[in-house]
Design an enzyme around this catalytic site. Sequence first.
Site, PDB file in Angstrom:
ATOM      1  N   ASN A 152       3.400  -7.245   5.570  1.00 55.18           N
ATOM      2  CA  ASN A 152       2.949  -6.374   6.660  1.00 55.18           C
ATOM      3  C   ASN A 152       1.500  -5.922   6.478  1.00 55.18           C
ATOM      4  O   ASN A 152       1.025  -5.044   7.185  1.00 55.18           O
ATOM      5  CB  ASN A 152       3.871  -5.157   6.790  1.00 55.18           C
ATOM      6  CG  ASN A 152       3.891  -4.294   5.526  1.00 55.18           C
ATOM      7  OD1 ASN A 152       3.164  -4.564   4.558  1.00 55.18           O
ATOM      8  ND2 ASN A 152       4.717  -3.263   5.532  1.00 55.18           N
TER       9      ASN A 152
ATOM     10  N   ASP B 148       0.297   0.724  -8.628  1.00 51.83           N
ATOM     11  CA  ASP B 148       1.473   1.435  -8.122  1.00 51.83           C
ATOM     12  C   ASP B 148       2.651   1.338  -9.067  1.00 51.83           C
ATOM     13  O   ASP B 148       2.634   0.610 -10.053  1.00 51.83           O
ATOM     14  CB  ASP B 148       1.858   0.892  -6.734  1.00 51.83           C
ATOM     15  CG  ASP B 148       1.801  -0.631  -6.664  1.00 51.83           C
ATOM     16  OD1 ASP B 148       2.015  -1.290  -7.698  1.00 51.83           O
ATOM     17  OD2 ASP B 148       1.527  -1.171  -5.575  1.00 51.83           O
TER      18      ASP B 148
ATOM     19  N   GLU C  52       1.192   1.394   3.060  1.00 56.08           N
ATOM     20  CA  GLU C  52       1.894   0.738   4.153  1.00 56.08           C
ATOM     21  C   GLU C  52       1.169   0.960   5.487  1.00 56.08           C
ATOM     22  O   GLU C  52       0.334   1.855   5.612  1.00 56.08           O
ATOM     23  CB  GLU C  52       3.322   1.293   4.253  1.00 56.08           C
ATOM     24  CG  GLU C  52       4.172   1.109   2.997  1.00 56.08           C
ATOM     25  CD  GLU C  52       4.748  -0.287   2.864  1.00 56.08           C
ATOM     26  OE1 GLU C  52       4.254  -1.216   3.523  1.00 56.08           O
ATOM     27  OE2 GLU C  52       5.706  -0.448   2.086  1.00 56.08           O
TER      28      GLU C  52
ATOM     29  N   HIS D 132       0.226  -4.584   3.607  1.00 55.23           N
ATOM     30  CA  HIS D 132      -0.015  -3.490   2.670  1.00 55.23           C
ATOM     31  C   HIS D 132      -0.778  -3.985   1.440  1.00 55.23           C
ATOM     32  O   HIS D 132      -0.642  -5.138   1.023  1.00 55.23           O
ATOM     33  CB  HIS D 132       1.279  -2.772   2.276  1.00 55.23           C
ATOM     34  CG  HIS D 132       2.201  -3.521   1.370  1.00 55.23           C
ATOM     35  ND1 HIS D 132       3.488  -3.845   1.725  1.00 55.23           N
ATOM     36  CD2 HIS D 132       2.051  -4.001   0.109  1.00 55.23           C
ATOM     37  CE1 HIS D 132       4.086  -4.465   0.735  1.00 55.23           C
ATOM     38  NE2 HIS D 132       3.227  -4.588  -0.271  1.00 55.23           N
TER      39      HIS D 132
END
Length: 242
Positions: A137, A70, A144, A139
């Site tokens: 979380n 990313d 996400e 990811h």
Amino acid sequence: MLRNIKLHVEADYAAMSKKGAEIFAEAVRAKPSAAYGFATGSTPEGMYAELAKLRAAGTDFSQMTTFNLDEYYPIKADDPQSYYFYMKQRVFDPLGLTKTNLPNGEAPDPEAECEAYENKLANAGEFVMQILGIGNNGHIGFNEPADRFVCRANYVPLAPSTIEANARLFDNPSQVPRHALTVGIHSIMMAKRILLLVSGAGKADILAASLQGDITPSVPASILQLHPCVTVVADKAAAAKL
């Protein structure tokens, strides 16, 4: 029970980093000219430093082709907070890598850049190993939590929790990019092997949910339960709830 997952629990971050480097270097020695996937963030930094030591001791990493998961968007490559800058400083230069690929955070059209990056991944040949970290979380990459798994490279808004977690790296929280370009779940799962690095008590709950909970897009890393060859290297604090 951990399905298809090999777990290494190490005493601390330093031991986790060394073990991760040993596993990755072993894969490269066996397949030196294949494709490998890299992650950024604080967790793999120690492993990258250990890889540089292995290079100094004689391991050759220069033949492999690399793909990063990313990049922030928009961001200039020479921005100290860009993932390109991170990789050049910590990985590309220390390991002597030249065949490197990242999403372009300066691309005029982020959707077109995702499509182009997806095509590069599809044409990469044998994809031996993907290094991953895990977000608070759940990811992986910047995939996400959502109501479905997104398969292809995509232009994504970052979750508030991700922006908050990354704010410590910027002089001002308002400088944290609100979007990113990320490899999709399908490309992550296409790697023959996954190497997941996890450190710290703050990751214990999400690691347990990812490896032992329901497989759900609300916890993106839970998809790794379906991969046939996952190696998790965690320190004791991160593995405490497994």
